[in-house]
Design an enzyme around this catalytic site. Structure first.
Site, PDB file in Angstrom:
ATOM      1  N   GLY A 215      -1.316  34.714 -21.978  1.00  0.00           N
ATOM      2  CA  GLY A 215      -0.513  34.335 -23.125  1.00  0.00           C
ATOM      3  C   GLY A 215      -1.025  35.043 -24.364  1.00  0.00           C
ATOM      4  O   GLY A 215      -1.657  36.103 -24.294  1.00  0.00           O
ATOM      5  N   GLY A 217      -2.953  34.683 -28.338  1.00  0.00           N
ATOM      6  CA  GLY A 217      -3.781  33.857 -29.198  1.00  0.00           C
ATOM      7  C   GLY A 217      -5.260  33.978 -28.910  1.00  0.00           C
ATOM      8  O   GLY A 217      -5.705  34.826 -28.124  1.00  0.00           O
ATOM      9  N   ILE A 219      -7.424  31.931 -27.396  1.00  0.00           N
ATOM     10  CA  ILE A 219      -7.974  31.559 -26.091  1.00  0.00           C
ATOM     11  C   ILE A 219      -7.819  32.692 -25.073  1.00  0.00           C
ATOM     12  O   ILE A 219      -8.807  33.074 -24.415  1.00  0.00           O
ATOM     13  CB  ILE A 219      -7.372  30.239 -25.575  1.00  0.00           C
ATOM     14  CG1 ILE A 219      -7.905  29.073 -26.425  1.00  0.00           C
ATOM     15  CG2 ILE A 219      -7.709  30.016 -24.105  1.00  0.00           C
ATOM     16  CD1 ILE A 219      -7.357  27.721 -26.056  1.00  0.00           C
ATOM     17  N   GLU A 238       4.009  38.696 -19.191  1.00  0.00           N
ATOM     18  CA  GLU A 238       5.142  38.886 -20.098  1.00  0.00           C
ATOM     19  C   GLU A 238       4.722  39.707 -21.312  1.00  0.00           C
ATOM     20  O   GLU A 238       5.512  40.481 -21.850  1.00  0.00           O
ATOM     21  CB  GLU A 238       5.753  37.550 -20.518  1.00  0.00           C
ATOM     22  CG  GLU A 238       4.853  36.638 -21.312  1.00  0.00           C
ATOM     23  CD  GLU A 238       5.537  35.324 -21.625  1.00  0.00           C
ATOM     24  OE1 GLU A 238       5.495  34.909 -22.788  1.00  0.00           O
ATOM     25  OE2 GLU A 238       6.116  34.705 -20.706  1.00  0.00           O
ATOM     26  N   GLY A 336       7.324  31.598 -21.262  1.00  0.00           N
ATOM     27  CA  GLY A 336       7.155  31.981 -19.868  1.00  0.00           C
ATOM     28  C   GLY A 336       6.163  31.130 -19.106  1.00  0.00           C
ATOM     29  O   GLY A 336       5.823  31.469 -17.965  1.00  0.00           O
TER      30      GLY A 336
END
Length: 430
Positions: A215, A217, A219, A238, A336
């Protein structure tokens, strides 16, 4: 007619191009850092002649002036994912939110569930064959352009030319505006000590030869810090950002073990700095496809050892994940996450990971809760969830009973909240 003549015949100014937008139209705007900034500005400048224009967008990285107070008569934003510049308008009722999986957005356009009147897109200048690349945003942007009645393109000579299924011919464009402006950039986030510990725990679940979905960010970036000793990682995601480029340069990401598109990094959009955009420009290592391909769970599952890494706002003791609302307030969107949770669960040796800090509000609230807040949406169901990770470790919920799940989740909750969670869980289950 030669493509160069076609191209020249369609060149115009932004002011003239957006005159094609009429009251009552649905306008789909290119995604995220691929937003056509000049065209959007020109459209907003003509607000006074327009009424009830629906602006469909996912992550709006631009200024989103169409969401500002006073624009309600002219524009209505329909968010498919709520971002920082659109969140206030959505939660004040001046804009709307449509829940949907990222992978299904192209179908909404192609099947006229959300018919596209106008597509505002940003592309490269044409190559020697008259094809323009969608650059950093293929995702739903290319499908929207293919479905639109009118395509208005911003041909930016600073857009990187990305490869894969990333092209449109100049004959498929109706109006073309040449620009030369820097792309929107997403700076690398600051990583906290808590996020570093989360990154460490997530990295322990990643085996050599895994293919990663990341993803966005702090983290995911923290996870990348702890992957430097891994071997032959691959990318099917993605999106990715600058941190992945560093792993390629370090020889960690080689894509050699991939079972789908071996040797290639596959994604649908990009967000990062100029370093990332320079890296992907004309780079055969990177292939970009529409999101109905990259995020199709059955396509994802063709990757061996697919590890998906996403985040959450809350997880209850049964394993229900809320990642897109805070109570009744829409914070982001499904995106996603579910696509990749389900795809990784079908992948041979795959793992889905939901990673989050154990607390919110400066330690005042536990993110692991007895039950989700009133109004909170379930993003990933308890039937789909696999690993939950906090800075205190990981909980593997697959195949676990409700009591076993609660025990595993309480063990990775912040110590300040564990006793209360145990007490309330036992009281509820007497």
């Amino acid at each position: 007619m030669d493509w160069k003549d076609i191209y020249q015949s369609k060149l115009t100014t932004a002011e003239n191009a957006v005159k094609a937008i009429q009251s009552g139209n649905r306008v789909v705007v290119g995604h995220a850092t691929g937003e056509p900034q000049v065209l959007v500005e020109a459209m907003v400048a003509q607000a006074q002649r327009l009424e009830n224009v629906e602006i469909v967008h996912m992550v709006a990285m631009g200024k989103a002036k169409y969401c500002q107070p006073g624009m309600e008569k002219h524009f209505h934003h329909n968010a498919l994912f709520v971002g920082g510049t659109t969140r206030k308008a959505v939660n004040e009722g001046r804009a709307g939110y449509t829940p949907c999986f990222f992978s299904e957005i192209p179908r909404l356009f192609a099947q006229n569930i959300l018919p596209v009147d106008i597509a505002l897109i940003q592309i490269t200048r044409p190559d020697e064959h008259g094809y323009c690349s969608f650059g950093v945003s293929v995702d739903y942007t290319r499908p929207a352009a293919l479905a639109a009645k009118v395509v208005i393109a911003e041909a930016n000579d600073r857009m990187p030319r990305t490869l894969g299924d990333s092209f449109i011919h100049v004959s498929q464009l109706d109006h073309i505006v040449e620009t030369s402006i820097p792309l929107i950039e997403l700076p690398k986030p600051e990583i906290s000590e808590v996020e570093e510990r989360i990154g460490y725990h997530v990295a322990q679940l990643v085996e050599d030869g895994s293919t990663l979905q990341l993803g966005i960010g702090s983290i995911p970036d923290a996870v990348l810090l702890f992957l430097k000793d891994k071997k032959d990682l691959g990318i099917h995601t993605e999106m990715f950002s600058d941190g992945v480029v560093e792993l390629v340069e370090a020889g960690v990401v080689t894509n050699k073990a991939k079972t789908l598109h071996p040797g290639k990094m596959v994604c649908t959009f990009l967000m990062g700095t100029k370093k990332l955009y320079d890296f992907v420009n004309n780079n055969p290592l990177v292939e970009m496809y529409s999101v109905d391909y990259t995020n199709d769970p059955f396509v994802i599952a063709k990757n061996y050892k697919l590890v998906s890494i996403n985040s959450a706002l809350q997880v209850d003791l049964t394993g229900q994940v809320c990642a897109d609302t805070i109570g009744y307030k829409q914070y982001s969107g499904v995106g996603g996450q579910v696509d990749y949770v389900r795809g990784s669960s079908r992948s041979p040796g795959g793992k889905s990971i939901i990673a989050m800090p154990s607390t919110a509000m400066g330690g005042k609230l536990s993110r692991i809760v007895l039950h989700l807040d009133e109004g909170a949406a379930v993003t990933t169901s308890r039937n789909d969830v696999h690993f939950i990770v906090t800075e205190y470790g990981h909980a593997d919920l697959r195949g676990k009973s409700l009591r076993q799940r609660a025990e595993a989740l309480i063990a990775i909750a912040h110590p300040d909240f564990r006793k209360s969670l145990i007490t309330h869980f036992e009281k509820r289950n007497q």
